[in-house]
Design a protein around this motif. Structure first.
Motif, PDB file in Angstrom:
ATOM      1  N   ASN A 124      -1.964   4.136  -0.436  1.00  0.00           N
ATOM      2  CA  ASN A 124      -1.813   5.346   0.370  1.00  0.00           C
ATOM      3  C   ASN A 124      -1.310   6.561  -0.397  1.00  0.00           C
ATOM      4  OD1 ASN A 124      -2.693   4.236   2.820  1.00  0.00           O
ATOM      5  ND2 ASN A 124      -0.669   3.372   3.246  1.00  0.00           N
ATOM      6  N   GLU A 154       0.796  -1.224   0.000  1.00  0.00           N
ATOM      7  CA  GLU A 154       0.000   0.000   0.000  1.00  0.00           C
ATOM      8  C   GLU A 154       0.830   1.275   0.000  1.00  0.00           C
ATOM      9  OE1 GLU A 154      -2.335  -0.597   3.479  1.00  0.00           O
ATOM     10  OE2 GLU A 154      -3.592  -2.153   2.581  1.00  0.00           O
ATOM     11  N   ASP A 155       2.117   1.191   0.383  1.00  0.00           N
ATOM     12  CA  ASP A 155       2.928   2.400   0.506  1.00  0.00           C
ATOM     13  C   ASP A 155       3.777   2.718  -0.715  1.00  0.00           C
ATOM     14  OD1 ASP A 155       1.966   3.045   2.996  1.00  0.00           O
ATOM     15  OD2 ASP A 155       3.596   2.071   4.096  1.00  0.00           O
ATOM     16  N   ASN A 188      -6.851   0.473  -1.083  1.00  0.00           N
ATOM     17  CA  ASN A 188      -6.144   1.027   0.089  1.00  0.00           C
ATOM     18  C   ASN A 188      -4.733   1.510  -0.227  1.00  0.00           C
ATOM     19  OD1 ASN A 188      -8.356   0.381   1.891  1.00  0.00           O
ATOM     20  ND2 ASN A 188      -7.676  -1.755   1.763  1.00  0.00           N
ATOM     21  N   GLN A 214      -7.504   4.231  -4.165  1.00  0.00           N
ATOM     22  CA  GLN A 214      -7.393   4.572  -2.753  1.00  0.00           C
ATOM     23  C   GLN A 214      -8.432   3.844  -1.896  1.00  0.00           C
ATOM     24  OE1 GLN A 214      -7.676   8.892  -3.228  1.00  0.00           O
ATOM     25  NE2 GLN A 214      -5.537   9.100  -2.623  1.00  0.00           N
ATOM     26  N   PRO A 257      -1.659   9.492   5.111  1.00  0.00           N
ATOM     27  CA  PRO A 257      -2.709   8.473   4.963  1.00  0.00           C
ATOM     28  C   PRO A 257      -3.485   8.206   6.244  1.00  0.00           C
ATOM     29  CG  PRO A 257      -0.559   7.439   5.066  1.00  0.00           C
ATOM     30  CD  PRO A 257      -0.311   8.917   5.002  1.00  0.00           C
ATOM     31  N   THR A 258      -2.978   8.702   7.369  1.00  0.00           N
ATOM     32  CA  THR A 258      -3.647   8.481   8.664  1.00  0.00           C
ATOM     33  C   THR A 258      -4.577   9.616   9.034  1.00  0.00           C
ATOM     34  OG1 THR A 258      -1.799   7.143   9.465  1.00  0.00           O
ATOM     35  CG2 THR A 258      -3.297   8.045  11.126  1.00  0.00           C
TER      36      THR A 258
END
Length: 337
Positions: free
Chosen positions: A278, A239-240, A276, A272, A296-297
């Motif tokens: 990021n 995801e990163d 998911n 996204q 992303p948080t």
């Protein structure tokens, strides 16, 4: 030149193992990229040091958004390609043959120019870097000894042996174009799964990877195709790993209309929310919003970009979000304003 274990000989034929085309080359003939030839039973890199273009360029234009932010790289290219995409933006280089009278540029000359021009690194780009393979090994090794980073803009179709040796020689950044999916009619001889395989291998070996999905109207933008790309990205790369969804414009043989911006923004939303991812960016539309890095948080604006430069850097020590301390994956130091 440095072809140990990167070719196999079968009677009078040599199989080139620089890329996954794995060309079987007869005596006196060249492979598909026209840079490697079978001469008297040996694979010879006739494209070694044959440079077509050299210029200093921002790293963000590659695109690299998480790799040595705000730096510049001396960007260089050779001639030819192993894909020959009909929409190629640099077709005047990728589709051209090696000019007979082009001089060989020694690696030392290229590295010296990068340092004199106050670049932070080197980048093989414009045409496909596999055409310059053994030259990259020599140049990147020298660049590393002299304090420069080395990166590539590539279709990612190396063999795993070639990829590993390239990283061992100093290549630390890969901007990899994912051209499409297995069900795409164009480039049907390309195994797109191997591109993701190589991207994962580069990550495992400690290199930085960003994926680029040039979304081409009526070609690779159909539902099954983009879901395949996003799913592979999520499952194999994680995801990163940044994903750039870029707008296509008609070029070379391909005359489909430019990608609708609405379509690009929809694809970003799907990547996204459903997969998911990021760090999803939309390029070639001139949007600061869609080239900005958000946490992303907590959603905080962290890196604002415009016209291939960093306008604002809002990360704290160790590349953490100032609001929630989420660590953002950044490879290399930012070049300050």
């Amino acid at each position: 030149m440095r072809f140990e274990n990167l070719c196999e000989k079968y009677n009078e034929t040599i199989k080139c193992l620089v890329c996954e085309r794995r060309c079987s080359i007869k005596e006196g003939k060249k492979g598909i990229c026209r840079n490697y030839i079978n001469l008297e039973g040996k694979l010879v890199h006739i494209g070694y040091g044959k440079i077509s273009t050299v210029e200093s360029r921002p790293i963000e234009i590659k695109p690299f958004f998480h790799y040595y932010p705000n730096s510049t790289a001396l960007t260089f290219s050779g001639f030819g390609c192993n894909f020959y995409c009909p929409w190629c933006q640099n077709y005047h280089l990728s589709f051209s043959k090696l000019p007979e009278n082009t001089r060989e540029t020694p690696p030392e000359e290229l590295v010296d120019l990068a340092l004199r021009s106050r670049n932070d690194g080197l980048c093989a780009s414009f045409n496909e870097p596999t055409t310059l393979y053994t030259y990259l090994l020599d140049t990147f090794e020298l660049a590393g000894r002299r304090g420069l980073y080395s990166c590539l803009v590539t279709n990612g179709y190396f063999t795993t042996k070639a990829l590993r040796r390239l990283i061992e020689s100093g290549a630390s950044g890969f901007s990899i174009d994912i051209k499409g999916c297995p069900k795409m009619k164009v480039l049907s001889t390309v195994d797109h799964r191997k591109v993701f395989r190589n991207a994962k291998e580069a990550l495992n070996l400690g290199a930085h990877v960003e994926m680029v999905y040039l979304t081409i109207t009526s070609t690779n933008n159909f539902e099954e195709c983009y879901h395949w790309i996003f799913n592979m990205h999520s499952k194999i790369l994680g995801e990163d790993v940044p994903l750039h969804i870029n707008r296509y414009y008609p070029m070379n043989y391909w005359k489909e209309p430019p990608t609708a911006v609405k379509k690009l923004l929809k694809l970003k939303e799907i990547a996204q929310k459903e997969y998911n991812l990021n760090y999803v960016y939309v390029g070639n539309i001139g949007s600061v919003k869609h080239e900005t890095t958000y946490c992303p948080t907590c959603g905080e604006k962290l890196v604002i970009r415009s016209e291939y430069r960093v306008l604002k850097w809002n990360l704290e020590k160790d590349n953490r979000c100032p609001r929630c301390s989420q660590k953002i994956p950044i490879y290399g130091n930012i070049t300050r304003f």
